[in-house]
Design a protein around this motif. Sequence first.
Motif, short mmCIF file in Angstrom:
data_model
loop_
_atom_site.label_atom_id
_atom_site.label_comp_id
_atom_site.label_asym_id
_atom_site.label_seq_id
_atom_site.Cartn_x
_atom_site.Cartn_y
_atom_site.Cartn_z
N LEU A 231 0.82 -1.21 0.00
CA LEU A 231 0.00 0.00 0.00
C LEU A 231 0.86 1.26 0.00
CD1 LEU A 231 -2.75 -1.13 2.53
CD2 LEU A 231 -3.07 -0.74 0.07
N VAL A 232 1.92 1.25 0.78
CA VAL A 232 2.80 2.42 0.84
C VAL A 232 3.49 2.65 -0.50
CG1 VAL A 232 4.93 3.29 1.88
CG2 VAL A 232 3.13 2.36 3.33
N LYS A 233 3.76 1.57 -1.23
CA LYS A 233 4.37 1.70 -2.55
C LYS A 233 3.38 2.18 -3.61
CE LYS A 233 7.96 -1.85 -1.94
NZ LYS A 233 8.42 -3.20 -2.37
N GLY A 234 2.11 2.30 -3.23
CA GLY A 234 1.10 2.77 -4.16
C GLY A 234 0.47 1.70 -5.02
N LYS A 235 0.64 0.44 -4.64
CA LYS A 235 0.04 -0.65 -5.40
C LYS A 235 -1.48 -0.62 -5.25
CE LYS A 235 4.05 -2.54 -6.50
NZ LYS A 235 4.55 -2.58 -7.89
N SER A 236 -2.17 -0.93 -6.32
CA SER A 236 -3.63 -0.93 -6.30
C SER A 236 -4.24 -2.33 -6.38
CB SER A 236 -4.17 -0.10 -7.47
OG SER A 236 -3.76 1.24 -7.36
N TYR A 237 -3.48 -3.28 -6.89
CA TYR A 237 -3.95 -4.67 -7.08
C TYR A 237 -2.95 -5.55 -6.36
CZ TYR A 237 -5.48 -8.82 -9.81
OH TYR A 237 -5.96 -10.04 -10.22
N ILE A 238 -3.34 -6.06 -5.19
CA ILE A 238 -2.38 -6.70 -4.29
C ILE A 238 -2.84 -8.11 -3.95
CG2 ILE A 238 -1.21 -6.52 -2.06
CD1 ILE A 238 -2.00 -3.46 -2.17
N VAL A 239 -2.14 -9.11 -4.43
CA VAL A 239 -2.45 -10.51 -4.14
C VAL A 239 -1.44 -11.01 -3.12
CG1 VAL A 239 -2.68 -12.85 -5.06
CG2 VAL A 239 -3.41 -10.88 -6.43
N ILE A 240 -1.93 -11.53 -1.99
CA ILE A 240 -1.05 -12.02 -0.93
C ILE A 240 -1.52 -13.41 -0.52
CG2 ILE A 240 -0.16 -11.65 1.40
CD1 ILE A 240 -0.77 -8.67 1.04
N GLY A 241 -0.63 -14.38 -0.63
CA GLY A 241 -0.99 -15.74 -0.24
C GLY A 241 0.11 -16.70 -0.62
N GLY A 242 -0.19 -17.98 -0.56
CA GLY A 242 0.76 -19.00 -0.95
C GLY A 242 0.90 -19.10 -2.45
N LEU A 243 1.78 -19.98 -2.89
CA LEU A 243 2.07 -20.13 -4.31
C LEU A 243 0.81 -20.50 -5.09
CD1 LEU A 243 4.04 -20.27 -6.69
CD2 LEU A 243 4.54 -22.64 -6.03
N LYS A 244 0.01 -21.41 -4.55
CA LYS A 244 -1.19 -21.87 -5.26
C LYS A 244 -2.16 -20.72 -5.50
CE LYS A 244 -4.24 -24.36 -3.06
NZ LYS A 244 -4.90 -25.52 -2.39
N GLU A 245 -2.37 -19.90 -4.46
CA GLU A 245 -3.30 -18.79 -4.62
C GLU A 245 -2.77 -17.74 -5.59
OE1 GLU A 245 -3.27 -19.14 -0.08
OE2 GLU A 245 -2.40 -20.40 -1.64
#
Length: 269
Positions: A231-245
């Motif tokens: 968020l601080v980097k200004g990202k708007s589309y952020i996917v966070i999870g394991g490799l499969k997700e």
Amino acid sequence: MAITKSAIHNKVIWITGASGGIGEALARELAADGARLVLSARRYSELQRVRASLANSNQHLLLPLDITDAAAVLDAIHSIEQQIGGLDWLINNAGISQRALIVDTMPETDRKLFEVDYFAQVNLTRQALPLLLADGGGKVVFVSSVAGLVGTQYRGSYSAAKAALHLWANSLRAELFEQGLTVATIFPGFVKTDVSRNALTGDGSALGSMDDAQANAISAAAFAEKAIKALVKGKSYIVIGGLKERLGAMVSRLSPELLYKMVRKSKVR
């Protein structure tokens, strides 16, 4: 972390669903970075517990809130305006999940999922816009889900509500860009929280148990650290999870047909 702290320091940030899980972890990360927090959830005693654990605990405001109560939302926004005077970020984190096959899900359960995971968040965000825009712009963050990108078994209406929230966020971003509003959507994969225990079964009752996938997922603290950095980097589309997700999210954009085959074979319970 120095860059994060300078970007977050003294920001007024409202987090819904802050009484546990992802919301609590986000609060801890942001408080450590010097933010002034407004914490909302239905359980006041849990909000008190969370606040007591935060850095500079006495500067954070507790606003118990059921986000589906439109009148209470207006009262909460009025309280922020009166007690703090402004709002820099809104993090829409409150929500509820689902663990039921489509054929076993009652219409009332479908509606409850949409009320909490879509309609209430849209309303709260719309009502908060004047405060967010008052100083030339602010940031709205929606916590969606990888399920809202791919659709999986046992989460039919949940996936649909989270997908709807994502697309509404896209429209909000486009419409208010010129007024200085930034909009980010986070798509968590499995995170180790009580989300599956509280998830709705077909008749609307809570599942009451932890999924294997949830139990073996990344911690809420690790999720929060990654989310705030993005968020601080200004990202708007952020996917966070394991490799499969993360792979599923990528394939959803590149090859829907391949995604459908992957989802059919995946273990999501």
